[in-house]
Scaffold this motif. Sequence first.
Motif, mmCIF file in Angstrom:
data_model
loop_
_atom_site.group_PDB
_atom_site.id
_atom_site.type_symbol
_atom_site.label_atom_id
_atom_site.label_comp_id
_atom_site.label_asym_id
_atom_site.label_seq_id
_atom_site.Cartn_x
_atom_site.Cartn_y
_atom_site.Cartn_z
ATOM 1 N N ASN A 1 12.131 -1.773 -19.022
ATOM 2 C CA ASN A 1 11.671 -0.312 -19.156
ATOM 3 C C ASN A 1 12.190 0.336 -17.766
ATOM 4 O O ASN A 1 11.664 1.459 -17.487
ATOM 5 C CB ASN A 1 10.234 -0.376 -19.324
ATOM 6 N N GLY A 2 12.700 -0.289 -16.958
ATOM 7 C CA GLY A 2 13.199 0.281 -15.569
ATOM 8 C C GLY A 2 12.083 0.425 -14.506
ATOM 9 O O GLY A 2 12.097 1.222 -13.434
ATOM 10 N N GLN A 3 11.198 -0.426 -15.016
ATOM 11 C CA GLN A 3 9.888 -0.325 -13.811
ATOM 12 C C GLN A 3 9.990 -1.760 -13.066
ATOM 13 O O GLN A 3 10.735 -2.780 -13.320
ATOM 14 C CB GLN A 3 8.705 -0.746 -14.709
ATOM 15 N N GLU B 1 1.045 -1.119 0.090
ATOM 16 C CA GLU B 1 0.047 0.208 -0.158
ATOM 17 C C GLU B 1 0.772 1.145 0.164
ATOM 18 O O GLU B 1 0.741 2.362 -0.754
ATOM 19 C CB GLU B 1 -0.869 0.045 1.221
ATOM 20 N N GLY B 2 1.890 1.096 0.689
ATOM 21 C CA GLY B 2 2.945 2.437 0.775
ATOM 22 C C GLY B 2 3.594 2.529 -0.607
ATOM 23 O O GLY B 2 3.824 3.777 -0.944
ATOM 24 N N LEU B 3 3.816 1.439 -1.307
ATOM 25 C CA LEU B 3 4.377 1.881 -2.532
ATOM 26 C C LEU B 3 3.211 2.088 -3.842
ATOM 27 O O LEU B 3 3.719 2.549 -4.769
ATOM 28 C CB LEU B 3 5.160 0.481 -2.985
ATOM 29 N N VAL C 1 6.272 0.556 -10.436
ATOM 30 C CA VAL C 1 6.931 1.694 -10.042
ATOM 31 C C VAL C 1 8.079 2.075 -10.983
ATOM 32 O O VAL C 1 8.720 0.907 -11.210
ATOM 33 C CB VAL C 1 7.048 2.086 -8.443
ATOM 34 N N MET C 2 8.406 3.235 -11.046
ATOM 35 C CA MET C 2 9.709 3.457 -11.751
ATOM 36 C C MET C 2 11.003 3.051 -10.881
ATOM 37 O O MET C 2 10.852 3.654 -9.555
ATOM 38 C CB MET C 2 9.856 5.062 -12.309
ATOM 39 N N LYS D 1 2.024 5.639 -10.763
ATOM 40 C CA LYS D 1 1.268 6.543 -11.236
ATOM 41 C C LYS D 1 0.209 6.055 -12.368
ATOM 42 O O LYS D 1 -0.724 6.588 -12.729
ATOM 43 C CB LYS D 1 2.013 7.447 -11.907
ATOM 44 N N GLU D 2 0.492 4.872 -13.073
ATOM 45 C CA GLU D 2 -0.262 4.315 -14.135
ATOM 46 C C GLU D 2 -1.392 3.316 -13.239
ATOM 47 O O GLU D 2 -2.218 2.680 -14.259
ATOM 48 C CB GLU D 2 0.530 3.598 -15.108
#
Length: 193
Positions: free
Chosen positions: A178-180, A133-135, A146-147, A140-141
Amino acid sequence: MAPKKDVKAPAKKAEPAKAAAAPEPEPAPVPVAAPTVDLSAVKVDFSPDQMEDYREAFGLFDRVGDNKVAFNQVADIMRALGQNPTNKEVKMILGNPSSDDMNTKRVEFEGFLPMLQTIVNSPNKGTLDDYVEGLRVFDKEGNGTVMGAELRIVLSTLGEKMTEAEIDSLMTGQEDENGQINYEAFVKHIMSV
């Protein structure tokens, strides 16, 4: 009768104007002693099997052979035993030692047990869902990722700041092309280490 001479009182010397009284400096704040834990009041409540496992793990960290470990190893032992104390919690349990004391002072197994019991009994344990939940705030998408670059910044600047080396070891193999980072898998990985 002769006129009286006007006898004037001698003129008072002009006194320099008194400077306004300077306000008294505020007393220096009294340093507040960091809270510590009274380990003598902690009731150690481990089973004989647990005690044997804990003694074995403790022994693995004894580099000198005197059945003691350095203060700076206490957190590592607790983490090896499945606990997740913060560095702040460990320092508080150790009595807020200086960095020199962290490297030089040592603790015996019998002194370590109440420390471990304190962490085991601590109500401040985060769950997998708490961390996910914190992350999610950084997702954003809304696709469960997350990046990696953003996560690196967060880990190095917020809360208990991590070093670049710690972040690198934690994130090795977690980023996609993609760095995700899939943050749920990332949290599961961290909690299993």
